[in-house]
Design a protein around this motif. Structure first.
Motif, short mmCIF file in Angstrom:
data_model
loop_
_atom_site.label_atom_id
_atom_site.label_comp_id
_atom_site.label_asym_id
_atom_site.label_seq_id
_atom_site.Cartn_x
_atom_site.Cartn_y
_atom_site.Cartn_z
N ASP A 177 0.83 -1.20 0.00
CA ASP A 177 0.00 0.00 0.00
C ASP A 177 0.88 1.26 0.00
N GLU A 178 0.53 2.20 -0.88
CA GLU A 178 1.33 3.41 -1.02
C GLU A 178 1.35 4.24 0.27
N SER A 179 0.25 4.22 1.01
CA SER A 179 0.21 4.98 2.27
C SER A 179 1.18 4.40 3.29
N SER A 180 1.35 3.06 3.29
CA SER A 180 2.31 2.43 4.20
C SER A 180 3.74 2.80 3.80
N VAL A 181 3.99 2.84 2.50
CA VAL A 181 5.32 3.20 2.01
C VAL A 181 5.64 4.65 2.41
N LYS A 182 4.65 5.55 2.26
CA LYS A 182 4.86 6.95 2.60
C LYS A 182 5.09 7.13 4.11
N LYS A 183 4.36 6.38 4.92
CA LYS A 183 4.53 6.50 6.37
C LYS A 183 5.90 6.02 6.78
N LEU A 184 6.33 4.89 6.20
CA LEU A 184 7.67 4.38 6.51
C LEU A 184 8.73 5.38 6.08
N ARG A 185 8.55 5.98 4.91
CA ARG A 185 9.51 6.97 4.43
C ARG A 185 9.56 8.18 5.36
N SER A 186 8.42 8.59 5.86
CA SER A 186 8.37 9.74 6.77
C SER A 186 9.16 9.47 8.04
N ILE A 187 9.02 8.24 8.57
CA ILE A 187 9.77 7.87 9.78
C ILE A 187 11.27 7.85 9.49
N LEU A 188 11.64 7.23 8.37
CA LEU A 188 13.06 7.10 8.02
C LEU A 188 13.72 8.47 7.84
N ASP A 189 12.98 9.41 7.27
CA ASP A 189 13.54 10.73 6.99
C ASP A 189 13.52 11.66 8.21
N SER A 190 12.68 11.34 9.19
CA SER A 190 12.51 12.24 10.33
C SER A 190 13.48 11.98 11.46
N TYR A 191 13.99 10.76 11.55
CA TYR A 191 14.81 10.39 12.70
C TYR A 191 16.11 9.74 12.22
N LYS A 192 17.22 10.43 12.35
CA LYS A 192 18.50 9.84 11.98
C LYS A 192 19.66 10.66 12.54
N ASP A 193 20.82 10.07 12.50
CA ASP A 193 22.11 10.67 12.87
C ASP A 193 22.35 10.75 14.38
N SER A 194 21.67 11.63 15.11
CA SER A 194 22.05 11.93 16.49
C SER A 194 21.31 11.07 17.51
N SER A 195 21.86 11.00 18.72
CA SER A 195 21.19 10.28 19.80
C SER A 195 19.91 11.00 20.21
N GLU A 196 19.90 12.34 20.09
CA GLU A 196 18.68 13.09 20.39
C GLU A 196 17.55 12.70 19.45
N SER A 197 17.89 12.49 18.18
CA SER A 197 16.90 12.08 17.19
C SER A 197 16.34 10.69 17.52
N VAL A 198 17.23 9.79 17.98
CA VAL A 198 16.78 8.44 18.34
C VAL A 198 15.81 8.52 19.52
N ARG A 199 16.16 9.30 20.52
CA ARG A 199 15.27 9.41 21.68
C ARG A 199 13.93 10.03 21.28
N LYS A 200 13.95 10.98 20.37
CA LYS A 200 12.71 11.60 19.90
C LYS A 200 11.83 10.57 19.19
N MET A 201 12.46 9.71 18.40
CA MET A 201 11.70 8.64 17.75
C MET A 201 11.00 7.78 18.79
N GLY A 202 11.73 7.41 19.85
CA GLY A 202 11.15 6.57 20.90
C GLY A 202 9.98 7.21 21.61
N SER A 203 10.03 8.53 21.77
CA SER A 203 8.92 9.22 22.44
C SER A 203 7.76 9.54 21.50
N ASP A 204 8.06 9.71 20.20
CA ASP A 204 7.01 10.09 19.23
C ASP A 204 6.16 8.89 18.79
N ILE A 205 6.77 7.73 18.65
CA ILE A 205 6.08 6.58 18.07
C ILE A 205 5.51 5.70 19.20
#
Length: 422
Positions: free
Chosen positions: A228-256
């Motif tokens: 499903d294209e909506s699933s692909v877009k949601k996965l892409r949004s997650i992948l693009d929103s959280y990366k590189d820093s430890s702060e970004s990782v912690r934000k992913m854990g609190s957002d999802i």
């Protein structure tokens, strides 16, 4: 029929100068790992075929060099031969990595081993792969593993030890970087994006191609497979929103809203923050949500080291807490990091790296026809030099003495002594 001079495709002969550099580099790796308390051990290159085909090794299980049954075990297999039933014709194979044999080794010997057991294993592995730059069908891996520690102290030590080994090898100037992820984050992202959970491994196989086909290529392939294209877009949004820093990782854990993702994000962030807090060495480490690692045995933290100039990973590893339980029925926490020695060696040798001379190299070239008495005196002189720590090469004097001496100088012999019958 004449013998064939060239090695089998994907294998290679190693000349003395290259062997000196290989031994020098491996000794440096051993020295660093030994300083962290890792104990050298060894497993056979031949492993039970059942262990190699246990669906733990990902695509590497398609690349096994199988060994046919022998003698009486092979007799009576005419039907299997006719039908090409290779599973029935083989009982063992050459190991494709060092992790599966280590799990068997630990299962068989754990009563005799320290807990946690910090293993150092270096040796050849075999894959029927397509040979290319820095990749062969027989190649050396340098592994360190910690078995019996469920905490991420193990991951932290592995990262510290491996990066220190790379620095000692001179790899820092090439700009290597540690990438880290957690398989639980990957599974959680697939789930919250709305993909069928039973297709998780298939989706991760596509995601693993990100460094080759790019983000757009990953999305297009997932859509082309009917997701499903909506699933692909949601996965892409997650992948693009959280990366590189430890702060970004912690934000992913609190957002999802996913307990597994939260626990995994806390784990990854804690590892990154502990490594960053080690001021003595600045280790470049970043979170990469697209990092997959193809082995089916990984259960948690995964990591790779990439070198910008090489364009691919030179080290990789992760946590595999369930593999030993396949042998014993009781899980043992385990995590390891492997240096792809051939890729490191390729980078360094192409840059002209040489093994330093361990001692002065002396050559004795002796005129043919030397009497036994005089030859004995020469042996004594050579022995005396060796006691002083020098390398002494001895050979008969060639007709073309200049050519012989030039060859010795090229091999690092700085002191060439001639002995005549006079």
């Amino acid at each position: 029929m004449p013998f064939i001079k060239k090695p089998v495709t994907g294998m290679r002969d190693i000349l003395p100068e290259e062997m000196e550099l290989r031994n020098h580099l491996m000794n440096m790796i051993r020295e660093v790992y030994g300083s962290y308390g890792f104990s050298a051990m060894e497993t056979p290159v031949v492993e039970h075929i059942e262990n190699l085909t246990s669906k733990q090794g990902g695509d590497n299980e398609k690349l096994i060099f199988r060994i046919m049954k022998r003698g009486e075990k092979l007799s009576g297999s005419e039907e299997e031969l006719r039908e090409g039933n290779f599973d029935a014709l083989t009982d063992s194979g050459l190991r494709y990595d060092l992790t599966v044999p280590l799990a068997r080794y630990y299962s068989n010997n754990q009563a005799k081993l320290q807990k946690p057991f910090k293993a150092l294993q270096m040796g050849p592995v075999f894959r029927a792969d397509r040979p290319q730059r820095g990749r062969f069908r027989q190649f050396v891996q340098c592994d360190i593993d910690i078995l019996g520690d469920p905490t991420n102290l193990a991951e932290k030590e592995l990262i510290l030890a491996t990066t220190e080994a790379l620095e000692k090898l001179g790899m820092k100037k090439y700009g290597f970087r540690v990438y880290i992820n957690d398989r639980r984050i990957l599974f959680g992202m697939v789930k919250v994006s709305g993909f069928p959970e039973e297709d998780t491994e298939k989706i991760l196989i596509v995601l693993d191609k990100a460094d080759k086909i790019g983000a757009e290529g990953v999305d297009e392939e997932l859509i082309s497979k009917g997701y499903d294209e909506s699933s692909v877009k949601k996965l892409r949004s997650i992948l693009d929103s959280y990366k590189d820093s430890s702060e970004s990782v912690r934000k992913m854990g609190s957002d999802i809203d996913n307990d597994d993702i939260k626990a995994a994000c806390d784990n990854v962030a804690d590892i990154m923050e502990s490594i960053a807090a080690f001021k003595d060495r600045k280790i470049d480490i970043c979170f990469d949500p697209t990092l997959v690692r193809g082995m089916g045995y990984y259960t948690g933290t995964i990591f790779e080291v990439k070198v910008e100039s090489f364009g691919s990973s030179v080290c990789g590893g992760g946590r595999y807490d369930h593999m030993i339980g396949k042998f014993t029925g009781q899980d043992v926490p385990a995590v390891g990091f492997s240096i792809g020695f051939e890729r490191i060696f390729t980078i360094l040798s192409e840059e002209g790296a040489k093994a330093p001379a361990a001692s002065e190299k002396i050559a004795f070239i002796i005129e043919k026809g030397m009497s036994s008495e005089k030859l004995g005196e020469i042996f004594e002189k050579a022995a005396s030099e060796r006691k002083e720590g020098h390398c002494v090469y001895m050979a008969w004097m060639a007709k073309n003495k200049k050519f012989q001496k030039d060859g010795l100088y090229a091999e690092g012999y700085t002191d060439i002594r001639e002995f005549f019958n006079k």
